[in-house]
Design an enzyme around this catalytic site. Structure first.
Site, PDB file in Angstrom:
ATOM      1  N   HIS A   1      -7.620  -2.783   4.741  1.00  0.00           N
ATOM      2  CA  HIS A   1      -6.989  -1.457   4.642  1.00  0.00           C
ATOM      3  C   HIS A   1      -7.702  -0.615   3.594  1.00  0.00           C
ATOM      4  O   HIS A   1      -8.038   0.549   3.830  1.00  0.00           O
ATOM      5  CB  HIS A   1      -5.510  -1.621   4.280  1.00  0.00           C
ATOM      6  N   ASN A   2      -7.939  -1.199   2.426  1.00  0.00           N
ATOM      7  CA  ASN A   2      -8.576  -0.447   1.356  1.00  0.00           C
ATOM      8  C   ASN A   2     -10.020  -0.103   1.692  1.00  0.00           C
ATOM      9  O   ASN A   2     -10.522   0.956   1.302  1.00  0.00           O
ATOM     10  CB  ASN A   2      -8.513  -1.239   0.050  1.00  0.00           C
TER      11      ASN A   2
ATOM     12  N   LYS B   1      -4.683  -6.249   3.479  1.00  0.00           N
ATOM     13  CA  LYS B   1      -4.639  -5.154   2.504  1.00  0.00           C
ATOM     14  C   LYS B   1      -6.046  -4.778   2.045  1.00  0.00           C
ATOM     15  O   LYS B   1      -6.357  -3.595   1.868  1.00  0.00           O
ATOM     16  CB  LYS B   1      -3.794  -5.577   1.303  1.00  0.00           C
TER      17      LYS B   1
ATOM     18  N   SER C   1       0.820  -1.198   0.000  1.00  0.00           N
ATOM     19  CA  SER C   1       0.000   0.000   0.000  1.00  0.00           C
ATOM     20  C   SER C   1       0.859   1.256   0.000  1.00  0.00           C
ATOM     21  O   SER C   1       1.928   1.288   0.597  1.00  0.00           O
ATOM     22  CB  SER C   1      -0.918   0.027   1.228  1.00  0.00           C
TER      23      SER C   1
ATOM     24  N   GLU D   1      -9.864   2.767   3.876  1.00  0.00           N
ATOM     25  CA  GLU D   1      -9.511   3.893   3.002  1.00  0.00           C
ATOM     26  C   GLU D   1     -10.747   4.463   2.316  1.00  0.00           C
ATOM     27  O   GLU D   1     -10.942   5.682   2.268  1.00  0.00           O
ATOM     28  CB  GLU D   1      -8.500   3.396   1.971  1.00  0.00           C
TER      29      GLU D   1
END
Length: 466
Positions: free
Chosen positions: A185-186, A182, A128, A189
Site C-alpha cells: 500500500h505504501n 500495508k 493506514s 502511495e
C-alpha cells in the site's frame, strides 16, 4: 476492577488518535504511555470520551485494568522498541492474552515475532490513513492466526473506515501478511504521489501555471476518473496560502521529500520476489534524489539546465490522461507484487478484499478501487492492466502518457515515475523482447546456456566452440 475491553500502549500522534477512536465507538480502553504526564494529559483532554478511557501509570496497572482474555495494541515505533515492549509485557500476561502490533513494522519482523510467540496470541496489523484515519476510521489489514483476528474483529471493524457500510478491515493471512499488504500500500502511495508531483511540475515549469490554477485543475480532475484522496488533497495543497508571507504554500515548502522507509521495503521485497514494480522504484529513487539539493543546484549551474517552457503539444486533458494511465499501471504493479507474495509465502492473500479495504480510510483510497475489486474478483491472477475496464482506459490514454513523457523529456522536465510506468506498459505489450541478446551475452562470457525457440534448453552459441 478489570473493566476495559482493550488496552493500548503508546500515546503518540497515531496512538492517541486510535485510542480516541476506540473510545468514540463505545469501547472502554485502558491506555499507557512510558511518560506518565502524556497519559494524564491525554485523559484530561479527552472531554466526554474520558469516561471510557482508563489511564494507567505502569504496565502492571494496564494489565490489571483489562478484562480477560486481554488484548493490547502496541502503538510504538517500529523496530527494537516493539521487541522491547513485547519483552516487558509478556511476563505480565496470561497464556490467552493477545498482543497486537499496529505500527509500521517490517513484515519480516512480524513473521519472526509470530514465530517467537509460539502458542501465545499475537497479531500484526497494518493501519493506514494517517492521524485523521486513526481518529475517525482507518483502513486495517490484519495478519496472524485467524482465531486471534476473530477475537478482536468486532472492535477493529467498528473503528475502521466504512465504504457504503462495509468495514475497511479484513484479515489478510498468517504471520506478517497484514504488514506486507500495508507495505505494498505504501509503495503504491509513493508512486501515486510522485506521478501527481510530476504532473504538477509540468504544469508549473512547462506550462507556467500558478499554484492556485494548478489547484483548480486537480479539483476538477477529482470529479472524474481520477477521484481520490491524493488528488483531492493535492488540489487543496496547491491552493493554500502561507499565512506568514502571503505566498502560495508550495512556494515556501522546500523541495526535499521525507520518507519512513516503507516504500524502500516494498522495492527491496519486490526484487526478492522477482515482481517488477518500476513505478514504485522510480518514486523511491526520486525521493532520495530530492534530498540532494546542493548537488542538484550545482548540476543546474554546470549544465545550464533546468526545465524549459513547453510552447505546445501538451494540454490539461493530455495530462489528465497520462495520470489516469500511470495510476492504473502503478496499482497493477502493486497487486501483481501481492499476488507473487501470496504464492511465495503461502498466504492466499485475498486480492479482491484488499482492494475493498483500500476503498476508504487509507491514503490511496480511490474511486478506481471499486472497479479493481470487481476485476480481481473475476480473475485474481490476471494483471489489472489486462482487465476489461482498465485495458480500455489504457488503450484510450497510453498515447497521452507517451506524449507527456516524450515532451517532458525533450524539455528537461524529470518524470521518472510516469516514464517507468510507460516502460512497464510497453514491455508488457511486446511479445518479442530483447532479452535474447542478454542471454547470448551471458552464454558468451559465462557459458550459462540458453533456451532455443525450438524448445531445446541448456544450449550454447558458436562462440563456445573456440
Amino acid at each position: 476492577m478489570s473493566t476495559a475491553e482493550i488496552g493500548l500502549i503508546g500515546l503518540g500522534t497515531m496512538g492517541a488518535a486510535l485510542a480516541s477512536n476506540i473510545a468514540d465507538n463505545g469501547f472502554r480502553v485502558a491506555v499507557f504511555n512510558r511518560t506518565t504526564s502524556v497519559t494524564q494529559s491525554f485523559h484530561a483532554d479527552a472531554g466526554e470520551l474520558a469516561e471510557r478511557i482508563v489511564p494507567t501509570e505502569s504496565l502492571e496497572d494496564l494489565v490489571a485494568a483489562i478484562a480477560e482474555p486481554r488484548a493490547i495494541i502496541l502503538m510504538v515505533p517500529a523496530g527494537e522498541a516493539v521487541d522491547a515492549q513485547i519483552a516487558a509485557l509478556r511476563p505480565l500476561l496470561g497464556p490467552d492474552d493477545l498482543i497486537i502490533d499496529a505500527g509500521n513494522a517490517n513484515f519480516h519482523d512480524t513473521n519472526r515475532r509470530a514465530r517467537d510467540a509460539g502458542d501465545l496470541p499475537f497479531l500484526g496489523i497494518g493501519v493506514s490513513g494517517g492521524e485523521e484515519g486513526a481518529r475517525f476510521g482507518p483502513s486495517i489489514m490484519g495478519g496472524g492466526k485467524r482465531a486471534y483476528w476473530d477475537r478482536v474483529a468486532h472492535i477493529l471493524e467498528a473503528i475502521s473506515a466504512k465504504h457504503e457500510g462495509t468495514p475497511c478491515a479484513t484479515w489478510m493471512g498468517e504471520e506478517g501478511a497484514g504488514h506486507f499488504v500495508k507495505a505494498v500500500h505504501n509503495g503504491i502511495e509513493y508512486a501515486d504521489m510522485q506521478m501527481i508531483a510530476e504532473v504538477y511540475g509540468i504544469m508549473r515549469d512547462g506550462l507556467g501555471m500558478e499554484a492556485a490554477g494548478i489547484g483548480d485543475v486537480f479539483a476538477g480532475w477529482n470529479e472524474g476518473v481520477l477521484q481520490s484522496y491524493l488528488i483531492e488533497i493535492s488540489g487543496k495543497v496547491a491552493k493554500a496560502t502561507d499565512p506568514e508571507s502571503g505566498d502560495p504554500m508550495l512556494e515556501v515548502i522546500v523541495d526535499a521529500a521525507g520518507q519512513k522507509g516503507t516504500g524502500r521495503w516494498t522495492v527491496i521485497e519486490a526484487q526478492h520476489l522477482a515482481a517488477p514494480v518500476p513505478a514504485i522504484e522510480a518514486a523511491v529513487m526520486a525521493r532520495n534524489l530530492s534530498s540532494r539539493r546542493e548537488e542538484r543546484t550545482a548540476g543546474e549551474a554546470l549544465f545550464s539546465a533546468g526545465p524549459r517552457a513547453i510552447s505546445g503539444g501538451v494540454d490539461l486533458e493530455m495530462l489528465e490522461g497520462a495520470l489516469i494511465a500511470g495510476k492504473i499501471l502503478c496499482y497493477a504493479q502493486g497487486f501483481a507484487m501481492i499476488s507473487a507474495a501470496s504464492e511465495e509465502f503461502g498466504w492466499a492473500l485475498p486480492l479482491p478484499e484488499i482492494a475493498k479495504v483500500w476503498r476508504e480510510g487509507c491514503i490511496i483510497r480511490s474511486a478506481m478501487l471499486d472497479d479493481m475489486a470487481s476485476a480481481l474478483g473475476e480473475d485474481a491472477g490476471r494483471n489489472l492492466m489486462f482487465a476489461g475496464l482498465f485495458a480500455d482506459h489504457l488503450k484510450a490514454q497510453h498515447g497521452a502518457l507517451r506524449e507527456v513523457v516524450a515532451i517532458a523529456a525533450s524539455h528537461g522536465i524529470a518524470v521518472p515515475a510516469l516514464a517507468s510506468g510507460l516502460a512497464y506498459f510497453d514491455t508488457m505489450r511486446t511479445s518479442r523482447g530483447t532479452a535474447n541478446m542478454i542471454q547470448g551475452q551471458r552464454d558468451f562470457f559465462g557459458a550459462h546456456g540458453f533456451e532455443r525457440f525450438d524448445g531445446r534448453t541448456g544450449q550454447h552459441g558458436p562462440w563456445a566452440m573456440g
